[in-house]
Design an enzyme around this catalytic site. Structure first.
Site, PDB file in Angstrom:
ATOM      1  N   SER A  75       0.779  -1.287  -0.089  1.00  0.00           N
ATOM      2  CA  SER A  75      -0.040  -0.030  -0.082  1.00  0.00           C
ATOM      3  C   SER A  75       0.775   1.389   0.206  1.00  0.00           C
ATOM      4  O   SER A  75       2.042   1.270   0.383  1.00  0.00           O
ATOM      5  CB  SER A  75      -0.977   0.124   1.315  1.00  0.00           C
ATOM      6  OG  SER A  75      -1.666  -1.212   1.125  1.00  0.00           O
TER       7      SER A  75
HETATM    8  N1  SAH Z   1      -0.614  -5.080   3.924  1.00  0.00           N
HETATM    9  C1  SAH Z   1       0.025  -5.456   3.044  1.00  0.00           C
HETATM   10  C2  SAH Z   1      -0.497  -4.888   1.579  1.00  0.00           C
HETATM   11  C3  SAH Z   1      -1.468  -6.054   1.188  1.00  0.00           C
HETATM   12  S1  SAH Z   1      -2.111  -6.041  -0.246  1.00  0.00           S
HETATM   13  C4  SAH Z   1       1.444  -4.817   2.823  1.00  0.00           C
HETATM   14  O1  SAH Z   1       1.994  -3.833   3.729  1.00  0.00           O
HETATM   15  O2  SAH Z   1       2.423  -5.072   1.844  1.00  0.00           O
HETATM   16  C5  SAH Z   1      -3.404  -7.166   0.114  1.00  0.00           C
HETATM   17  C6  SAH Z   1      -2.922  -8.625   0.546  1.00  0.00           C
HETATM   18  O3  SAH Z   1      -4.359  -9.365   0.921  1.00  0.00           O
HETATM   19  C7  SAH Z   1      -2.579  -9.620  -0.605  1.00  0.00           C
HETATM   20  O4  SAH Z   1      -1.206  -9.907   0.010  1.00  0.00           O
HETATM   21  C8  SAH Z   1      -3.629 -10.352  -0.814  1.00  0.00           C
HETATM   22  O5  SAH Z   1      -3.062 -11.698  -1.123  1.00  0.00           O
HETATM   23  C9  SAH Z   1      -4.071 -10.539   0.612  1.00  0.00           C
HETATM   24  N2  SAH Z   1      -5.570 -11.232   0.797  1.00  0.00           N
HETATM   25  C10 SAH Z   1      -6.620 -11.220  -0.147  1.00  0.00           C
HETATM   26  N3  SAH Z   1      -7.589 -11.835   0.317  1.00  0.00           N
HETATM   27  C11 SAH Z   1      -7.142 -12.338   1.468  1.00  0.00           C
HETATM   28  C12 SAH Z   1      -7.778 -13.342   2.316  1.00  0.00           C
HETATM   29  N4  SAH Z   1      -9.002 -13.618   2.237  1.00  0.00           N
HETATM   30  N5  SAH Z   1      -7.102 -13.965   3.599  1.00  0.00           N
HETATM   31  C13 SAH Z   1      -5.736 -13.354   3.670  1.00  0.00           C
HETATM   32  N6  SAH Z   1      -5.120 -12.361   2.961  1.00  0.00           N
HETATM   33  C14 SAH Z   1      -5.817 -12.189   1.841  1.00  0.00           C
END
Ligand code: SAH
Length: 225
Positions: A75
Site C-alpha cells: 500500500s
Molecule cells: N498489507 C500489505 C498489503 C496488502 S495487499 C503490505 O503491507 O504489503 C493485500 C493482501 O491481501 C495481498 O497480499 C492478498 O494476497 C491478501 N489477501 C487477499 N484476500 C485475502 C484473504 N481472504 N485472506 C488473507 N489475505 C488475503
C-alpha cells in the site's frame, strides 16, 4: 567482518534508501494530514525498501503503492499511516490482527507500536518472503498464519484492533465478533461502486461506523493460493 558490514549498510540504506529519504517521506505524510507522532516515528524506523523487489528499491520512499508480485501491491505509505492511526485511535492497543500480510510492511509498522501483531495471508509465496523480512529485522512480536483471513484468527481473539488491507463487498461477521469492546476494525468496503475506508468501533451495545474516505485496494479473495 565484511559480511556484517554489508548487513548493516543494507539496514541503514544508501542514497535513495537512506534515512534522509525516509525522513522526507515522513514530512510529506505530516503535510498530508498524518498527526499521530507514534505512527510517523514507526515510518522512520521501518526500511520500506526491504519490503519490495530490489529493482524497485529506489522508489520505496515515494508516496505510492508498488507491485510485490502475485498481482498484489504494497500500500501507499499515506494509506498505511492513515490506517495505523485509525487502528491506534489515540489509545495503546495490546493486540492487533491484520488480514492481508502482503509484503509485511504494514505488519512491521504495527510491530513497532503494538506489543503483539497477528497477520494472516492467503498467498504462501508472499508469506514466506514476509516471514524472512520479519526475521531479518528482528521483529519477533509478529505472529503469522497461512489462512483465509475472512475467518480472522478465532483462537487469539479478542483483538483491540483489526485491519483488513484488501477490499470487501460486505464486512465479515467473524471479524466483528473477534473485536474486543472498544476495539476498532479498519476495512475498505465497496459501497455504490466505490471503495470507502470504514472504521467500525465495537461498543457495549453494538457497532459504530465512521467513513474515513475513498480508497483503492486489491480485492479480499476467498480460499488459499
Ligand atoms: N498489507 C500489505 C498489503 C496488502 S495487499 C503490505 O503491507 O504489503 C493485500 C493482501 O491481501 C495481498 O497480499 C492478498 O494476497 C491478501 N489477501 C487477499 N484476500 C485475502 C484473504 N481472504 N485472506 C488473507 N489475505 C488475503
Amino acid at each position: 567482518m565484511i559480511h556484517k558490514k554489508k548487513i548493516r549498510s543494507e539496514n541503514r540504506g544508501i542514497g535513495m534508501t537512506s534515512q534522509g529519504t525516509r525522513d522526507r517521506l515522513v514530512e510529506t505524510l505530516r503535510r498530508e494530514g498524518i498527526k499521530d507522532e507514534r505512527v510517523l516515528k514507526a515510518i522512520t524506523l521501518v526500511p520500506r525498501h526491504q519490503f519490495v523487489d530490489e529493482a524497485l528499491s529506489s522508489r520505496a520512499y515515494e508516496n505510492t503503492a508498488l507491485p510485490i508480485g502475485q498481482r498484489q501491491t504494497i500500500s501507499q505509505p499515506w494509506i498505511v499511516a492513515r490506517m495505523t492511526e485509525a487502528i491506534l485511535d489515540g489509545r495503546q492497543p495490546e493486540k492487533v490482527l491484520e488480514v492481508g500480510t502482503g509484503s509485511g510492511y504494514q505488519a512491521a509498522i504495527l510491530a513497532h507500536l503494538v506489543p503483539r501483531v497477528f497477520t494472516v495471508e492467503r498467498i504462501d509465496e508472499l508469506l514466506k518472503l514476509a516471514r524472512r523480512r520479519f526475521h531479518n529485522l528482528g521483529l519477533n512480536n509478529i505472529y503469522i498464519r497461512y489462512a483465509d483471513g475472512h475467518l480472522g484468527w478465532a483462537s487469539q481473539a479478542p483483538f483491540d484492533g483489526i485491519m483488513v488491507t484488501a477490499a470487501t463487498q460486505t464486512i465479515p461477521q467473524e471479524l466483528l465478533e473477534q473485536l474486543a469492546i472498544g476495539g476498532v476494525l479498519v476495512i475498505p468496503v465497496e459501497r455504490r461502486g466505490q471503495q470507502r475506508l470504514m472504521s467500525v468501533r465495537r461498543t457495549e451495545d453494538g457497532f459504530e461506523e465512521t467513513d474515513l474516505g475513498g480508497v483503492i485496494f486489491v480485492p479480499l479473495l476467498s480460499g488459499l493460493a
